[in-house]
Write an enzyme that holds these catalytic residues in place. Structure first.
Site, mmCIF file in Angstrom:
data_model
loop_
_atom_site.group_PDB
_atom_site.id
_atom_site.type_symbol
_atom_site.label_atom_id
_atom_site.label_comp_id
_atom_site.label_asym_id
_atom_site.label_seq_id
_atom_site.Cartn_x
_atom_site.Cartn_y
_atom_site.Cartn_z
ATOM 1 N N ASP A 203 0.790 -1.227 0.000
ATOM 2 C CA ASP A 203 0.000 0.000 0.000
ATOM 3 C C ASP A 203 0.827 1.284 0.000
ATOM 4 O OD1 ASP A 203 0.978 -0.128 2.534
ATOM 5 O OD2 ASP A 203 -0.954 -0.104 3.552
ATOM 6 N N PRO B 81 7.822 -6.101 4.537
ATOM 7 C CA PRO B 81 7.056 -5.042 3.890
ATOM 8 C C PRO B 81 6.892 -3.761 4.702
ATOM 9 C CG PRO B 81 5.596 -6.756 4.661
ATOM 10 C CD PRO B 81 6.958 -7.113 5.125
HETATM 11 P P1 FAD Z 1 3.748 -9.789 -7.369
HETATM 12 O O1 FAD Z 1 2.933 -8.651 -6.881
HETATM 13 O O2 FAD Z 1 3.879 -10.978 -6.514
HETATM 14 O O3 FAD Z 1 3.154 -10.191 -8.772
HETATM 15 C C1 FAD Z 1 3.526 -11.378 -9.425
HETATM 16 C C2 FAD Z 1 2.433 -11.747 -10.399
HETATM 17 O O4 FAD Z 1 2.886 -12.851 -11.166
HETATM 18 C C3 FAD Z 1 1.142 -12.178 -9.714
HETATM 19 O O5 FAD Z 1 0.061 -11.508 -10.293
HETATM 20 C C4 FAD Z 1 1.099 -13.681 -9.946
HETATM 21 O O6 FAD Z 1 -0.221 -14.157 -10.101
HETATM 22 C C5 FAD Z 1 1.869 -13.828 -11.239
HETATM 23 N N1 FAD Z 1 2.544 -15.122 -11.393
HETATM 24 C C6 FAD Z 1 3.277 -15.764 -10.472
HETATM 25 N N2 FAD Z 1 3.764 -16.909 -11.001
HETATM 26 C C7 FAD Z 1 3.325 -16.972 -12.274
HETATM 27 C C8 FAD Z 1 3.507 -17.908 -13.316
HETATM 28 N N3 FAD Z 1 4.233 -19.022 -13.138
HETATM 29 N N4 FAD Z 1 2.901 -17.675 -14.492
HETATM 30 C C9 FAD Z 1 2.147 -16.552 -14.677
HETATM 31 N N5 FAD Z 1 1.961 -15.627 -13.711
HETATM 32 C C10 FAD Z 1 2.553 -15.824 -12.527
HETATM 33 N N6 FAD Z 1 5.251 -3.399 -0.771
HETATM 34 C C11 FAD Z 1 5.276 -2.058 -0.634
HETATM 35 O O7 FAD Z 1 5.925 -1.371 -1.415
HETATM 36 N N7 FAD Z 1 4.594 -1.442 0.352
HETATM 37 C C12 FAD Z 1 3.862 -2.126 1.239
HETATM 38 O O8 FAD Z 1 3.257 -1.545 2.121
HETATM 39 C C13 FAD Z 1 3.803 -3.544 1.126
HETATM 40 N N8 FAD Z 1 3.031 -4.267 1.949
HETATM 41 C C14 FAD Z 1 2.900 -5.619 1.726
HETATM 42 C C15 FAD Z 1 2.076 -6.335 2.538
HETATM 43 C C16 FAD Z 1 1.919 -7.681 2.348
HETATM 44 C C17 FAD Z 1 1.036 -8.409 3.263
HETATM 45 C C18 FAD Z 1 2.603 -8.353 1.302
HETATM 46 C C19 FAD Z 1 2.415 -9.832 1.095
HETATM 47 C C20 FAD Z 1 3.439 -7.637 0.494
HETATM 48 C C21 FAD Z 1 3.601 -6.271 0.702
HETATM 49 N N9 FAD Z 1 4.435 -5.510 -0.070
HETATM 50 C C22 FAD Z 1 4.530 -4.157 0.079
HETATM 51 C C23 FAD Z 1 5.222 -6.154 -1.089
HETATM 52 C C24 FAD Z 1 4.561 -6.073 -2.420
HETATM 53 O O9 FAD Z 1 3.269 -6.612 -2.427
HETATM 54 C C25 FAD Z 1 5.423 -6.784 -3.419
HETATM 55 O O10 FAD Z 1 6.759 -6.382 -3.240
HETATM 56 C C26 FAD Z 1 4.980 -6.450 -4.827
HETATM 57 O O11 FAD Z 1 3.675 -6.920 -5.042
HETATM 58 C C27 FAD Z 1 5.934 -7.082 -5.813
HETATM 59 O O12 FAD Z 1 5.455 -6.903 -7.098
HETATM 60 P P2 FAD Z 1 5.799 -7.950 -8.230
HETATM 61 O O13 FAD Z 1 5.064 -7.488 -9.431
HETATM 62 O O14 FAD Z 1 7.255 -8.147 -8.306
HETATM 63 O O15 FAD Z 1 5.224 -9.339 -7.717
#
Ligand code: FAD
Length: 675
Positions: free
Chosen positions: A50, A366
Site C-alpha cells: 500500500d 514489507p
Molecule cells: P507480485 O505482486 O507478486 O506479482 C507477481 C504476479 O505474477 C502475480 O500476479 C502472480 O499471479 C503472477 N505469477 C506468479 N507466477 C506466475 C507464473 N508461473 N505464471 C504466470 N503468472 C505468474 N510493498 C510495498 O511497497 N509497500 C507495502 O506496504 C507492502 N506491503 C505488503 C504487505 C503484504 C502483506 C505483502 C504480502 C506484500 C507487501 N508488499 C509491500 C510487497 C509487495 O506486495 C510486493 O513487493 C509487490 O507486489 C511485488 O510486485 P511484483 O510485481 O514483483 O510481484
C-alpha cells in the site's frame, strides 16, 4: 490432433503484478509488440502493498496516472514514535515528518495495490491493444544461445498453457466477521505453498485443443513474484537469510481511543513487541504486528504454523502492545501473515534476453513500504531500454545496465531492511546498561537516515555508457564492463555547471513557464515517459550577446548532418521521435518571443504549425509562485546542457560549447539510422 498455435512476439512478460504492469505500460507507451500473461484469473482487489514513495509518485505522474493515486490515496504527513516510559507505559516520544520536506513535489501516500494495478491497466488499454492475459502461464522455456546476439532473432521459446477459470482462481480461505465474508491474503503470502507446479499438472490433465501455444520472443521479463517460475527455469537463486520474524497484517476500520490512529506510528511496547500503524484510505488502518507463533520444522528453518494465525490472534497482539489504549473493530477488510526473508537474486538476467524483476529478484519485509515501489522501479528502469533496442534505436549493450543499476539498489534495500527490521523487532532497552535492548535514540536515528533511501529519491546510478560520470567501473555478471563505451567516447560530465543536479540521479523539479503562453509547468512534467531522450539546454540570459551566440552555435551544431539528431533519428520519423530538445532561459520573459530562438527549438510541421512546447523561461508565475530555477538547481548563468534519460535520470551535464561531447555520448550506444 489439433495444431498448436505458434506466434512471435517482441516482448513476453510473465506476471501481471506491479512489476509486470509497469513493464507492460512502457511497452504500450513505446508501441512495442508485447504480451503479458498471469496465472491468476483476476487482479488484486484489496490488501497487499500500500505504500507509495514520492519517487514512485513522480514516476506514475510521468506515465499519466500519478494524479489518480495522489487523489485517492491517504496522505501520510507525520510519523509518531511511541515508546515505553520509565513505568513501562507507552508514550509518544517523538514526531517526525513522514517525507523529508522539499525532496519531491510529492509526499509518501498509501493506497492499496489493487488500485495501482487498476491505474496501470487503464493506462495500458488507453495506449495499446495489450491486455493482461489471465489464467495463462508458461510451462517450458528454451533459449537458443546461438541467436542471443542477433538483433532480429527470436531466441526464446516459451510454451504457454491456458488454465480454466477454476484453475486460475486460487483456493483462498475466508473468515466471517460480523456476518461478512473476508478473504485473506495468505494464498499470496510466503507462508502458503506455491501452487505453480500444481496448476501446471492440473492443466496437463485436460485435453483441450487450445490449452497450449508456443510463443517465440525476442525478450522475456519474469515479473512473477517471490516464487518466480522464470527464476527457477533459469537456475538462478536468491541469496540471503530467512528470519524467524512472522508478521501479521490487519486492514481494519479501528474503534480505538489511541490518539494517533490517523498518524503513521511505530509503537514499541516494553515487553509485548512492536506494531506499525499505517492510516489508509476509506478510514482503514493497517496494523503490522510481529507475531511469535513459529514452530521448528525438521530442517534447520522454522516455519509459521499457519493454523494458529487468524485475525483474532493478530488483534489480541495489537491490544497487548497498545495497552492501556483500547483497540477493536467491526469492519475487517483484509488480513494476512508472512515470514520475513531478506534475499537478492544472484543475477538479474541471462544473456540480456531474459530478465527478472520485482519480488522475483528481491524479497524483504514489507513494513518499510518498499516492495511494490522497488519492484515497479526495476521495470521502470528496464522497460525503455528494451523498447529502444527492439525499435532498433539502441545497441543491445545498454541492457547490461539493468543489472548494474538495479542489483545495487536491491542490495541496498536488503541492507536497509535488515537494519530496520532488527531495530523494529527488538525489545526497547530498559536503560543505558541494557545491552540486549534496542536504544530508541538509535531507532529514531535509523528511521531518519532511512527516510532518504525510503523515499526512492536517493537512487544514484553508477558510471556506464548511459551515465557519463567518473566512477568505478561496474561489472556485469558475465565480467564485461558496462562503462566501457562511455570511457571510449571519453565523455565525462562537469557537475560544477549545475550543482543542484547530480549525474546518475533523477532530475529534481521546479516550476518554469512556457515562453509562448506563460503557463507554469513542473520541470518533471515536461519529461513524460514515452521513450524519448531529452536534451535540456539551460541557455542563460539570451538577450546577452555572448549567451545568444552560444545558443545559435549550439543549434547550428546540433542541426548538422553529422550530429546526433540527424544520425540517430530514423528516416521519416517525427523530429522528436528519439530526442526532444528543450530550452530553459532566464532572460526577462517579456523581452523575447519564441521567434528569437533558433528554429531547432520550435520545430515546424506543415499541418500542426510551430511546436510551442519546447521553449521555457525561468520566471515567477501569476498564480503558483516559483521562479528562480537557475538558483534552485544551482545552474551556471553561463548555461549548460543536461541530457536526461527516458526515465528522468540524468546522464550528462556539460557546457553549451561542447556540442561534440553530446554527439559522442549518444554515439556510444545508439545505432546510426541515416548516413
Ligand atoms: P507480485 O505482486 O507478486 O506479482 C507477481 C504476479 O505474477 C502475480 O500476479 C502472480 O499471479 C503472477 N505469477 C506468479 N507466477 C506466475 C507464473 N508461473 N505464471 C504466470 N503468472 C505468474 N510493498 C510495498 O511497497 N509497500 C507495502 O506496504 C507492502 N506491503 C505488503 C504487505 C503484504 C502483506 C505483502 C504480502 C506484500 C507487501 N508488499 C509491500 C510487497 C509487495 O506486495 C510486493 O513487493 C509487490 O507486489 C511485488 O510486485 P511484483 O510485481 O514483483 O510481484
Amino acid at each position: 490432433m489439433a495444431t498448436v498455435l505458434e506466434s512471435n512476439v517482441d516482448v513476453l512478460i510473465v506476471g501481471g503484478g506491479p512489476a509486470g504492469l509497469m513493464m507492460a505500460t512502457w511497452m504500450a507507451k513505446c508501441s512495442i509488440n508485447a504480451r503479458i500473461v498471469d496465472k491468476r484469473g483476476t487482479k488484486i482487489f484489496n490488501g497487499q502493498a500500500d505504500g507509495l514513495q514520492c519517487r514512485t509518485l513522480e514516476i506514475l505522474d510521468s506515465l499519466g496516472i500519478g494524479h489518480r493515486a495522489w487523489r485517492e490515496a491517504n496522505h501520510m504527513v507525520e510519523i509518531c514514535l511511541w515508546n515505553p516510559d520509565e513505568n513501562g507505559v507507552i508514550r509518544r516520544s517523538d514526531r517526525i515528518p513522514d517525507t523529508i520536506p522539499g525532496i519531491s513535489r510529492f509526499q509518501q501516500v498509501v493506497l492499496h495495490q489493487g488500485r495501482i494495478e487498476r491505474f496501470f491497466l487503464d493506462a495500458i488499454a488507453e495506449a495499446s491493444d495489450i491486455r493482461v492475459e489471465r489464467g495463462v502461464m508458461p510451462s517450458s522455456l528454451k533459449i537458443d544461445e546461438s541467436l542471443v546476439e542477433d538483433d532480429a532473432a527470436y531466441p526464446i521459446t516459451v510454451t504457454l498453457r491456458h488454465l480454466t477459470e477454476k484453475e486460475a482462481t486460487p483456493r483462498q480461505s475466508s473468515t466471517s466477521v460480523n456476518g461478512e465474508v473476508v478473504q485473506d491474503g495468505l494464498f499470496r503470502s510466503n507462508l502458503a505453498k506455491d501452487d505453480t507446479q500444481d496448476l501446471l499438472e492440473l492443466s496437463k490433465l485436460r485435453d483441450k485443443a487450445n490449452s497450449e501455444e508456443i510463443v517465440h520472443a525476442k525478450y522475456l521479463v519474469g515479473a512473477d513474484g517471490a516464487h518466480s517460475w522464470t527464476r527457477s527455469q533459469l537456475g538462478l537463486k536468491l541469496e540471503g537469510d530467512s528470519t524467524d520474524y512472522i508478521w501479521g497484517v490487519l486492514d481494519i476500520v479501528p474503534i480505538t481511543d489511541f490518539p494517533d490512529i490517523r498518524m503513521r506510528c511505530a509503537i514499541h511496547s516494553a515487553s509485548n513487541g512492536s506494531i506499525m500503524v499505517i492510516p489508509r484510505e476509506n478510514k482503514l488502518v493497517r496494523l503490522y504486528i510481529q507475531l511469535t507463533t513459529t514452530e521448528k520444522t525438521g530442517d534447520t528453518s522454522s516455519r509459521a504454523d499457519r493454523s494458529k494465525i487468524n485475525p483474532q490472534v493478530i488483534l489480541e497482539s495489537a491490544q497487548k502492545i497498545m495497552a492501556p489504549y483500547k483497540i477493536t473493530y467491526r469492519k475487517l477488510d483484509w488480513w494476512t501473515a508472512y515470514q520475513i526473508g531478506q534475499r537478492v537474486g544472484t543475477s538479474f538476467s541471462v544473456h540480456d534476453r531474459v530478465f527478472l524483476a520485482g519480488d522475483a529478484v528481491h524479497t524483504h519485509s514489507p513494513k518499510a513500504g518498499q516492495g511494490m515501489n522497488v519492484s515497479m522501479q526495476d521495470t521502470f528502469n528496464l522497460g525503455w531500454k528494451i523498447a529502444s533496442v527492439v525499435k532498433g534505436h539502441a545497441k543491445r549493450s545498454i541492457l547490461k545496465t539493468y543489472q548494474s543499476e538495479r542489483r545495487g539498489i536491491a542490495q541496498e534495500l536488503i541492507a536497509f531492511d535488515h537494519k530496520f527490521s532488527r531495530l523494529f523487532s527488538g525489545r526497547p532497552a530498559k536503560d543505558v546498561m541494557d545491552a540486549e535492548g534496542i536504544s530508541m535514540e538509535e531507532f529514531k536515528a535509523a528511521f531518519l537516515k532511512g527516510h532518504m533511501f525510503a523515499s526512492g529519491i536517493a537512487v544514484n546510478y553508477g558510471a556506464s555508457e548511459i551515465v557519463a560520470k567518473e566512477g568505478s567501473r561496474e561489472e556485469h555478471g558475465d565480467g564485461t564492463d558496462v562503462s566501457v563505451a562511455n570511457v571510449q567516447s571519453n565523455v565525462i560530465s562537469d557537475e560544477s555547471l549545475c550543482r543542484g543536479i547530480t549525474v546518475g540521479m533523477r532530475i529534481p523539479s521546479h516550476k518554469v513557464l512556457n515562453q509562448a503562453d506563460a503557463r507554469p509547468w513542473h520541470l518533471q512534467e515536461l519529461l513524460p515517459s514515452n521513450g524519448r531522450w531529452r536534451i535540456i539546454v539551460f541557455a542563460g540570459n539570451v538577450t546577452n550577446s555572448e549567451q545568444r551566440g552560444k545558443l545559435e552555435k549550439l543549434a547550428q551544431d546540433f542541426g548538422s548532418q553529422s550530429a546526433f539528431l540527424s544520425l540517430y533519428t530514423p528516416e521519416g520519423a517525427k523530429y522528436d521521435e528519439v530526442f526532444e530538445l528543450l530550452v530553459i532561459h532566464n532572460a526577462p520573459r517579456t523581452s523575447v518571443s519564441i521567434f528569437d530562438f533558433p528554429e531547432i527549438f520550435r520545430p515546424f510541421d506543415e499541418i500542426d504549425g510551430w511546436d510551442y512546447n519546447k521553449i521555457f523561461v525561468d520566471d515567477v508565475s501569476y498564480h503558483e509562485g516559483f521562479g528562480n530555477i537557475y538558483d534552485a538547481l544551482g545552474i551556471s548563468h553561463s548555461g549548460c546542457v543536461v541530457i536526461v534519460r527516458p526515465d528522468q535520470y540524468v546522464s550528462y551535464v556539460g557546457p553549451m560549447e561542447n556540442t561534440a561531447a553530446v554527439s559522442r555520448f549518444f554515439g556510444g550506444f545508439l545505432r546510426v539510422q541515416q548516413q
